[in-house]
Design a protein around this motif. Structure first.
Motif, mmCIF file in Angstrom:
data_model
loop_
_atom_site.group_PDB
_atom_site.id
_atom_site.type_symbol
_atom_site.label_atom_id
_atom_site.label_comp_id
_atom_site.label_asym_id
_atom_site.label_seq_id
_atom_site.Cartn_x
_atom_site.Cartn_y
_atom_site.Cartn_z
ATOM 1 N N PRO A 1 -6.286 -6.220 10.368
ATOM 2 C CA PRO A 1 -5.978 -5.012 10.013
ATOM 3 C C PRO A 1 -4.406 -5.014 9.230
ATOM 4 O O PRO A 1 -4.318 -3.988 8.637
ATOM 5 N N HIS B 1 -12.606 8.487 4.198
ATOM 6 C CA HIS B 1 -13.049 8.799 2.827
ATOM 7 C C HIS B 1 -13.067 7.446 1.813
ATOM 8 O O HIS B 1 -13.556 7.329 0.728
ATOM 9 N N TYR C 1 3.626 -2.351 10.254
ATOM 10 C CA TYR C 1 3.143 -0.932 9.751
ATOM 11 C C TYR C 1 4.514 -0.158 9.671
ATOM 12 O O TYR C 1 4.366 0.837 9.179
ATOM 13 N N GLN D 1 -11.140 2.748 6.132
ATOM 14 C CA GLN D 1 -9.775 3.245 6.617
ATOM 15 C C GLN D 1 -9.678 2.975 8.281
ATOM 16 O O GLN D 1 -10.691 3.146 8.750
ATOM 17 N N GLY D 2 -8.574 2.537 8.695
ATOM 18 C CA GLY D 2 -8.377 2.249 10.064
ATOM 19 C C GLY D 2 -8.319 3.620 10.877
ATOM 20 O O GLY D 2 -7.360 4.086 11.485
ATOM 21 N N CYS D 3 -9.267 4.428 10.669
ATOM 22 C CA CYS D 3 -9.315 5.752 11.164
ATOM 23 C C CYS D 3 -10.840 6.374 11.252
ATOM 24 O O CYS D 3 -11.555 5.501 10.750
ATOM 25 N N SER D 4 -11.031 7.239 12.001
ATOM 26 C CA SER D 4 -12.529 7.455 12.177
ATOM 27 C C SER D 4 -12.774 8.783 11.754
ATOM 28 O O SER D 4 -13.559 9.004 10.850
ATOM 29 N N ILE D 5 -12.146 9.776 12.197
ATOM 30 C CA ILE D 5 -12.746 11.173 11.752
ATOM 31 C C ILE D 5 -11.510 12.022 11.328
ATOM 32 O O ILE D 5 -10.530 12.093 11.827
ATOM 33 N N VAL E 1 -4.931 2.126 -0.488
ATOM 34 C CA VAL E 1 -4.851 1.954 0.940
ATOM 35 C C VAL E 1 -5.583 0.762 1.430
ATOM 36 O O VAL E 1 -6.572 0.615 0.931
ATOM 37 N N GLY E 2 -5.023 0.363 2.249
ATOM 38 C CA GLY E 2 -5.593 -0.734 2.940
ATOM 39 C C GLY E 2 -6.967 -0.362 3.985
ATOM 40 O O GLY E 2 -6.619 0.396 4.670
ATOM 41 N N GLU F 1 0.870 -1.123 -0.119
ATOM 42 C CA GLU F 1 -0.085 0.046 -0.131
ATOM 43 C C GLU F 1 0.918 1.190 -0.117
ATOM 44 O O GLU F 1 1.998 1.187 0.395
ATOM 45 N N LEU F 2 0.477 2.374 -0.283
ATOM 46 C CA LEU F 2 1.051 3.702 -0.346
ATOM 47 C C LEU F 2 -0.195 4.603 0.056
ATOM 48 O O LEU F 2 -1.122 4.796 -0.820
ATOM 49 N N VAL F 3 0.107 5.313 0.941
ATOM 50 C CA VAL F 3 -1.057 6.123 1.500
ATOM 51 C C VAL F 3 -0.428 7.683 1.545
ATOM 52 O O VAL F 3 0.516 8.001 2.198
ATOM 53 N N CYS G 1 -6.439 10.891 9.759
ATOM 54 C CA CYS G 1 -7.339 10.116 10.877
ATOM 55 C C CYS G 1 -6.623 10.356 12.303
ATOM 56 O O CYS G 1 -5.408 10.372 12.208
ATOM 57 N N SER G 2 -7.344 10.124 13.407
ATOM 58 C CA SER G 2 -6.741 10.424 14.582
ATOM 59 C C SER G 2 -6.231 9.116 15.138
ATOM 60 O O SER G 2 -5.403 8.627 15.475
ATOM 61 N N ILE G 3 -7.406 8.341 15.493
ATOM 62 C CA ILE G 3 -7.383 7.194 16.314
ATOM 63 C C ILE G 3 -7.742 5.653 15.685
ATOM 64 O O ILE G 3 -9.065 5.962 15.065
ATOM 65 N N TYR G 4 -7.075 4.867 15.834
ATOM 66 C CA TYR G 4 -7.603 3.501 15.431
ATOM 67 C C TYR G 4 -7.310 2.552 16.348
ATOM 68 O O TYR G 4 -5.643 2.322 16.784
ATOM 69 N N HIS G 5 -7.968 1.731 17.009
ATOM 70 C CA HIS G 5 -7.432 0.695 17.800
ATOM 71 C C HIS G 5 -6.903 1.351 18.976
ATOM 72 O O HIS G 5 -5.748 0.587 19.241
ATOM 73 N N PRO H 1 -5.340 -6.327 5.303
ATOM 74 C CA PRO H 1 -6.721 -6.453 4.916
ATOM 75 C C PRO H 1 -6.989 -7.070 3.532
ATOM 76 O O PRO H 1 -6.410 -7.409 2.712
ATOM 77 N N GLN I 1 -8.606 -1.335 6.753
ATOM 78 C CA GLN I 1 -8.177 -1.897 7.896
ATOM 79 C C GLN I 1 -9.419 -2.530 8.853
ATOM 80 O O GLN I 1 -9.504 -3.357 9.363
ATOM 81 N N ASP I 2 -10.356 -1.282 8.786
ATOM 82 C CA ASP I 2 -11.447 -1.396 9.790
ATOM 83 C C ASP I 2 -12.564 -2.222 9.093
ATOM 84 O O ASP I 2 -12.849 -1.997 7.923
ATOM 85 N N TYR J 1 -8.181 -3.017 -0.849
ATOM 86 C CA TYR J 1 -7.288 -1.692 -0.851
ATOM 87 C C TYR J 1 -8.141 -0.854 -1.769
ATOM 88 O O TYR J 1 -8.541 -1.503 -2.726
#
Lengths: 723, 723
Positions: free
Chosen positions: B31, B94, A124, B83-87, B62-63, A60-62, A85-89, B34, B65-66, B37
């Motif tokens: 995660p 997105h 990661y 994506q492995g993130c929320s906000i 992008v993987g 992957e490439l983000v 994004c801020s928080i994941y797990h 995944p 993850q969630d 992607y």
């Protein structure tokens, strides 16, 4: 830049960020078009005899969309880029970049690190990074080390990995196809011995990425340059100056400058001969009788030979071969007294089952394979060990070999071959991953030679500055540790990508990469797949060589298939004429070499370096400036008696005819001049202080041997003639 | 699967998710690894005369993850991957995928959609998707449409894009290199007229991705299959059955089945001839005199010709050429009464400045370019318009051309050429992006012919089932709309990737893609770069063709360079022998064609289809089963009088010698049999109900013309002989 602005300057709003250095945009970041991408991938390196075929499985490439300004001072900023994004797990974004921007010595340095979370899954850890630096649509780009096919790099991607340069280097050439079928050796436009993660742009900007991993510099997008790395660069360095000349001077100061060349190197021709003491003696006599100003004999086989199906190879045990070269020790002294130096050959391997291997292996001086045994590299019908230059003891030992076996023995110089083969699965003493050490190896190998010579000078102050060695492999660091590059193994042909014409982009792209001293094997080297060096090719190549810092011959890998300097009297006479042109230019060339050593302005220069306003100049790869006052447009095609060329604005005087051309500004003009054998198109700038010297050179040449038109028989090879 | 489990089953913990269908793992998500992607990229399609060179600038991938289980019922699940993130900036992740898994008709369907946020930046709309489906290390994979170089796809990546198949198709072949240099036409192992986003695996699983965009099916990873798409597939369909036979039956039922072939097609040989009515008449007489059981004359030039540098091309205006074919209308009637059908040619273009073009253009029936003008496609020294099959009026009009100009005129069949060229910048009536329509075009073109024929049958019930047409281009949908495929344009040579040997993997991979009726041009087609069809090649190709559903000849693009069926009496006699073998097999072949039409079991079958326990069978691409009872191992190399082959377990009887081989289970055995010209190695299964028929076929053949060893003169071409 307005005067009251700091050199480092950012413009931001809530989402976007632009970083400027001296008013030039370095990058523009937005969540939609991020500056940096992080990811993971797996590389696959297939290597066979220095030919690398590299592919990737990208996981992957983000894009790192989010940014925070962590610190902000005048001329120092710290920015964190992270995923949007801020928080994941319970963890933060697992990809991030801490970028510290600072102005150091009038340059912009962008240092890169990452924040690692405690307990972060090893999966990661990013090992792929892509940076988008700003570009302008009409921006031209140069450098990336030694590039043989293209001088202007815009519009293409350049993978940067030191390797063989390829045979043919163009998938549309039959020779390339044959080499590919035989052993994947055909190569492509970007294959090079000397890749470098740096470029110079027409914006008066230079950029260097400190990253030895495999990387790709892609200049094909209209609005940005994509620099892609298989590891995080420790930093980027940018210089920005008011002119191209100052820009490359600044870059050269950063990388370190070459020393002076000894005068003797420029005083005439170094014969590339082999076969034993008597043969050298004989060929020297033949050359001198024909008035060739011989200054050196370069005998790559001083250590002996082995015959393989590729042709004649060398015995990689760096000890004088007394059988092949009886009395060489005494002969060297005699030749030296007579103004002729003797040059040899070395590379960073030691031949299996020979004395140096047997000395090194028990000491642990040779690099290991994954099983803990000595790594034996297949070089084509023989194997050799790799001197582990990351082992300080081995490094010291090999410097000793150079000092004792080469310098004490009486060599005045040598070819420092190879450096580009380090297999990626080598296990090194230092623990350094060979995937990273691979691109570092050429400079390390250069440094070994550099230190050996410097240390030897300390014991032989009377010889200070008299030794020369030359390499084909290189990378960042080669600038200061290698005094002279040679273009490697061209085909003995006229092909654009791998023959005579490729010499000029090679020299000029190196010039744009901080290395200002370049030369080539007169007549080319690679003699395979039915290629044979013709008389005409030899003569045209000698013409080009006479207008470079060093004139040196090479018989090629299959000497008997090639036209040689002594194949007939006319060739000898032509070499004498060109050698005397070179010799006559010595005072001018010496000034240029000083300029390169002291100010970092290369000897061979692209036209745009002095003629920025000439839009054509940015696209020319078949002409160059030899210093500020000579314009050279060598004949690069067979069967030509004239050449079309571009004259940048100014008044130019054609050396051979004395004809004067008024080239209007700013666009310059094109013209066609006569270009008989012995008359490489050369012009001097009207008003140059060197006019008398140039005219004298002309007189010397004309007195020796007249120029003449190309005839059909010039294209006939030795073997054809022998029928 | 334990009996009390539902077919659809998930196993989850807090982070991980595994989806099983009938107990087989379809994907495993974590995660770190995944399942899916998402990303963005830009494709670049370079096309020249059907040769596509496709590259990509990948922006990010992008993987996701969630995951959240949104709905869960027996046999129906809805899962959101994100994506492995929320906000981020007040928005959700997105990139996301809403996957609905449901069991429908005993198959697993995974429907794919995305949630779009209000106000989401258009830059975030993903156009790249990669799915990782579970794989086993020892899993074997087949299908992906028609694959000429490989039958077993494991270990390689297969880009799926309909195009020319390439000339040579192997970068190590000289012909490929010449074709690449000439016009980038050399191709590679995955170039095909008939790509399909489906595969069948040795796990008894078939998988189809509903996505017409450019895609790459990569089977090279050990533990997963990477399916990469330049658009979101609307869904994936999986079938899982207890055996390979049932698996492909289920797949065939999904795609739709071919109809029956008319009996007449299998009763003998269709001569591929051209040049006018008299020539056809003459060649028919020559063939019949030599006892060739002629059932049809296929004259691709019935509409006239044009000569280009490629060779003889056709006049793409689908109207009988009365000058070249005087009295053809009457001749067809005469031939028909005599049991000989006449077949023609059509393709989906109309030649500029000719009547159909002039009729279609004003009506808006031709596809447009970006400037709103008629798209004129360069076919090599002529231009043609594209009938816009997405315009219902144009579709109807072109069906009318087929019904009136072809069927009413008296054709019993035709080659339905092309379908694979649709340029990606075409502007279509329907508004469908040509990047998506490109891969859909072949099936749409097949459908046009299918509907024309069905509609015509309604007015001509007495002709029901008597028409046949054959295509080279295909894709999902071709199964039900095209009754017969032909292998396209092989080289007139023995090369593995583009000559005679490529026919077998082509037929078998199509068989694994739901299309069970395949044949080829006897002797191959492409006659360029010095290639010439030899007598031996023609004879060996005729042998192979006799053991496929249809025997049809082609003179090639340069007929005079090629050995033809009537080049000498022995060739005619050999064709008669092979034609009678084919004819004698009619009752057996008819049963196979019925089995294909009714049960979806292809006529030509890979060995593993009936011999799963034979591990060797999964890797054989130079033999096949013709139905359950005949094993065919054609001679695919020149100058061979015997052939080594593999016999799966059982008792096999060599047709020509009557010799019986006991092949032990489960591994089978290898053996070598005599294979003179006229004796293609064929075995029947001991105990088959068809034994008497097979023996009768043998007797018929032997009575006509004896087999004989290959001699050196068989390898000499027409032109060589004419010297």
């Amino acid at each position: 830049m307005t005067p009251n602005q700091e050199p480092l300057h950012i413009i931001t709003d809530k989402k976007n960020l632009r970083l400027l250095f001296k008013g030039e945009e370095i990058f523009a970041h937005s969540p939609e078009q991020p500056f940096v991408y992080a990811g993971r991938g797996t590389g696959n390196y297939r290597m066979f005899r220095g030919n690398f075929h590299i592919s990737e499985r990208l996981k992957e490439l983000v894009g790192l969309q989010d940014w925070d300004l962590l610190e902000s001072e005048p001329n120092r900023l710290v920015i964190r880029f992270s995923q949007g994004c801020s928080i994941y797990h319970g963890r933060k974004s697992h990809y991030n970049l801490i970028l510290q921007a600072a102005v150091v010595s009038d340059r912009l340095e962008l240092s890169c690190t990452t924040e690692t979370e405690t307990g972060q899954a090893p999966q990661y850890k990013p090992n792929r990074w892509r940076f988008h630096f700003s570009a302008q649509t009409n921006e031209q780009v140069y450098g990336c080390g030694e590039q043989f096919s293209y001088l202007n790099l815009r519009g293409r991607a350049f993978p940067l990995w030191t390797s063989e340069q390829g045979v043919g280097r163009n998938k549309k050439s039959y020779v390339t196809w044959l080499a590919d079928v035989a052993e994947g050796a055909g190569g492509d436009y970007y294959w090079t011995f000397f890749p470098q993660t740096s470029f110079v742009s027409s914006r008066h900007l230079w950029c260097y990425a400190d990253c030895p991993a495999y990387s790709v510099f892609d200049f094909s997008a209209p609005d940005h340059h994509e620099l892609y790395f298989w590891d995080l660069p420790s930093r980027f360095v940018f210089g920005l100056k008011p002119s191209m000349v100052e820009t490359i001077q600044d870059q050269s100061a950063y990388f370190g400058r070459q020393g002076m060349l000894p005068d003797w190197v420029m005083e005439g021709v170094i014969l590339g001969v082999q076969g034993g003491t008597e043969t050298c003696e004989h060929k020297l006599a033949v050359a001198r009788k024909a008035h060739v100003p011989v200054v050196g004999i370069w005998a790559q086989d001083w250590e002996g030979i082995r015959i393989t199906s590729f042709g004649q190879r060398l015995r990689w045990n760096w000890v004088w071969d007394q059988e092949r070269y009886p009395g060489l020790d005494r002969a060297i002294k005699t030749w030296n007294r007579d103004g002729v130096r003797f040059l040899g050959y070395i590379n960073p391997y030691v031949l299996q089952d020979h004395s140096l291997f047997q000395e090194a292996e028990p000491q642990g001086y040779l690099a290991k394979n994954g099983e803990g045994r000595t790594y034996l590299v297949d070089f084509g019908e023989f194997y050799a060990g790799i001197v582990d230059l990351t082992n300080p003891e081995a490094f010291r030992w090999f410097k000793g070999v150079i000092k004792h076996n080469l310098l004490d023995f009486g060599l005045s110089g040598w070819m420092v071959d190879f450096g580009e083969y380090l297999p990626t699965d080598t296990v090194l003493y230092s623990g350094r991953s060979a995937e990273l050490a691979h691109n570092e190896w050429p400079a390390l190998w250069a440094r070994c030679n550099y230190e050996a010579v410097q240390e030897w000078y300390q014991d032989h102050p009377e010889k200070q500055g008299q030794i020369v060695y030359f390499m084909r492999a290189g990378g960042p660091g080669s600038q200061k540790w290698c005094p002279l590059m040679w273009a490697g193994d061209q085909n003995v042909d006229w092909s654009e990508d791998d023959g005579l014409p490729s010499i000029i982009p090679a020299a000029l792209s190196l010039a744009m990469s901080g290395h200002g001293l370049h030369h080539s094997d007169i007549g080319g080297y690679t003699t395979l797949f039915g290629m044979k060096r013709t008389k005409e090719l030899f003569m045209r190549w000698a013409e080009l060589a006479s207008l470079t810092p060093v004139m040196r011959g090479h018989e090629g890998n299959r000497p008997r298939d090639n036209w040689q300097f002594d194949s007939d009297q006319e060739t000898l006479a032509h070499l004498a004429r060109m050698g005397h042109l070179h010799r006559a230019l010595l005072p001018y060339l010496r000034t240029l070499v000083v300029e390169n050593a002291e100010r970092g302005i290369p000897v061979m220069r692209p036209l745009f370096l002095h003629y920025e306003e000439d839009s054509e100049a940015w696209h020319i790869k078949d002409q160059y400036l030899l210093g500020p006052d000579l314009l050279v447009a060598p004949v690069l095609e067979p069967a030509r008696n004239e050449r079309k060329l571009h004259l940048p604005p100014g008044i130019w005087c054609h050396l051979w005819s004395g004809e004067t051309f008024h080239s209007p500004g700013p666009a310059g003009m094109s013209c066609t001049v006569r270009a008989y054998l012995g008359e490489p198109p050369v012009f001097y700038r009207a008003g140059t202080a060197w006019e008398a010297l140039f005219r004298e050179a002309l007189t010397t040449c004309e007195a020796l041997y007249p120029s003449r038109p190309v005839s059909k028989t010039d294209a006939i090879t030795v073997q054809d003639i022998s029928k």
